[in-house]
Design an enzyme around this catalytic site. Sequence first.
Site, PDB file in Angstrom:
ATOM      1  N   LEU A 174       0.847  -1.193   0.000  1.00 36.47           N
ATOM      2  CA  LEU A 174       0.000   0.000   0.000  1.00 36.47           C
ATOM      3  C   LEU A 174       0.878   1.237   0.000  1.00 36.47           C
ATOM      4  O   LEU A 174       1.822   1.332   0.782  1.00 36.47           O
ATOM      5  CB  LEU A 174      -0.894   0.010   1.241  1.00 36.47           C
ATOM      6  N   ASP A 175       0.562   2.185  -0.880  1.00 32.88           N
ATOM      7  CA  ASP A 175       1.247   3.480  -0.910  1.00 32.88           C
ATOM      8  C   ASP A 175       0.218   4.553  -0.545  1.00 32.88           C
ATOM      9  O   ASP A 175      -0.677   4.869  -1.324  1.00 32.88           O
ATOM     10  CB  ASP A 175       1.824   3.736  -2.295  1.00 32.88           C
ATOM     11  N   ILE A 176       0.346   5.115   0.673  1.00 34.65           N
ATOM     12  CA  ILE A 176      -0.570   6.152   1.144  1.00 34.65           C
ATOM     13  C   ILE A 176      -0.064   7.504   0.656  1.00 34.65           C
ATOM     14  O   ILE A 176       0.955   8.000   1.116  1.00 34.65           O
ATOM     15  CB  ILE A 176      -0.674   6.148   2.681  1.00 34.65           C
ATOM     16  N   CYS A 178       0.197   8.340  -3.024  1.00 37.65           N
ATOM     17  CA  CYS A 178       1.113   7.760  -4.010  1.00 37.65           C
ATOM     18  C   CYS A 178       1.646   8.753  -5.032  1.00 37.65           C
ATOM     19  O   CYS A 178       2.544   8.420  -5.812  1.00 37.65           O
ATOM     20  CB  CYS A 178       0.421   6.608  -4.729  1.00 37.65           C
ATOM     21  N   GLU A 203      -5.360  14.655 -11.257  1.00 35.84           N
ATOM     22  CA  GLU A 203      -4.301  14.738 -12.266  1.00 35.84           C
ATOM     23  C   GLU A 203      -3.244  13.665 -12.039  1.00 35.84           C
ATOM     24  O   GLU A 203      -2.764  13.027 -12.977  1.00 35.84           O
ATOM     25  CB  GLU A 203      -3.661  16.133 -12.226  1.00 35.84           C
ATOM     26  N   CYS A 356      12.449  27.229   0.729  1.00 39.98           N
ATOM     27  CA  CYS A 356      12.525  25.893   1.327  1.00 39.98           C
ATOM     28  C   CYS A 356      13.941  25.336   1.247  1.00 39.98           C
ATOM     29  O   CYS A 356      14.419  24.690   2.191  1.00 39.98           O
ATOM     30  CB  CYS A 356      11.543  24.959   0.629  1.00 39.98           C
TER      31      CYS A 356
END
EC number: 2.1.1.79
Length: 385
Positions: A174-176, A178, A203, A356
């Site tokens: 699972l990729d939370i 993604c 998108e 950043c």
Amino acid sequence: MNPVERRHANSRPPAASGAQQAVADLLARANVAINGGRAWDLQVADTSVLDCVISNGNLGLGEAYMDGLWDVEHLDQFFHRVLAAHLDQQVKPLGLAFHAMRARMLNLQNLKRAWTVGEAHYDLGNEFYAAMLDPRMTYTCGYWRDAGSLAEAQEAKLDLICRKLRLEPGMRVLDIGCGWGSFMGYAAEHYGVECVGVTISREQAEWAKARYAGLPLEFRLQDYRAIDERFDRIASVGMFEHVGRKNHRKYMEVAHRCLADDGLFLLHTIGKNQRSSTPDPWIDKYIFPNGDLPSIGQIGDAADGLFVVEDLHNFGADYDKTLMAWHANFEAAWPRFASQLGERFRRMWKYYLLSCAGAFRARDIQLWQWVLSKEGVADGYVRPE
């Protein structure tokens, strides 16, 4: 006063206001001058900017930059110096008291609001992000230890995640959050796993489905709180920054219920040094609505009683290099987007990327990879090199 004295008096620059002098004194602590000759010195076109800094902090500073009221040759160097000297902690504008209270009291990342950042930021357009990012569209920090380019750094990061998770063929992952599917695609191609990914950006989901057609990957337009399936492994790369302090525990509970008892969970997130700090108001308004960087303590509280922390890896200095590479790509590609997005957007995006970069260079914010297990890895977990 005779005519000569009057002429000299009239030629003197106007006296600085109290706010302007206060800003000048603050900047001097970081070895930054107003209208100086160095690459990090502020060039001020309108001294009212300095009043904005006192009244609205980084929100006022950023908006004035977007409006072209001040400039600096190298924004990243300016912010590196300002944040390394902790000048941001010296300016506490009363006008932002409501912003701070709102972030602490309200759940700004609830089910309804969680979709805002996808629409405002990630849905800017796949063509735009393809011009700025690496070929896999990896919008998170690269791993630069042995890398010579952005693409190499991103592939090195993806491979490091796969090795930290100890992926094996046939595993279900699972990729939370993604994104454009870079981790899922890499893991399927190189480690033979199948993956499910969730994103709140239409998108991203559409691009990823087309890019990785033919691989055992499923991309869902879905909030993480709705997931209720078991997986051998879980990864979450650059999404936890959008979860919010009110939802940290819920997020960990979702990961816990979805992870196999002998599984591993890798959490890759930007983090802050202080638990009690407030989200940056300019970033919140213009870049990542309702974003909220976690601290180590907040993540620890959320995982309490649910997970064993097997490993914690900080390579935040690598985000400086990543952001500078993104900025170089953005500037090179800008002529393609100038008429569509406009000069104010260019200055906004430049301010975002380079402020950043300066923050990571000053170690004001961090990049962590946590490896978590439910019951502890037998004989201990060893981080792969």
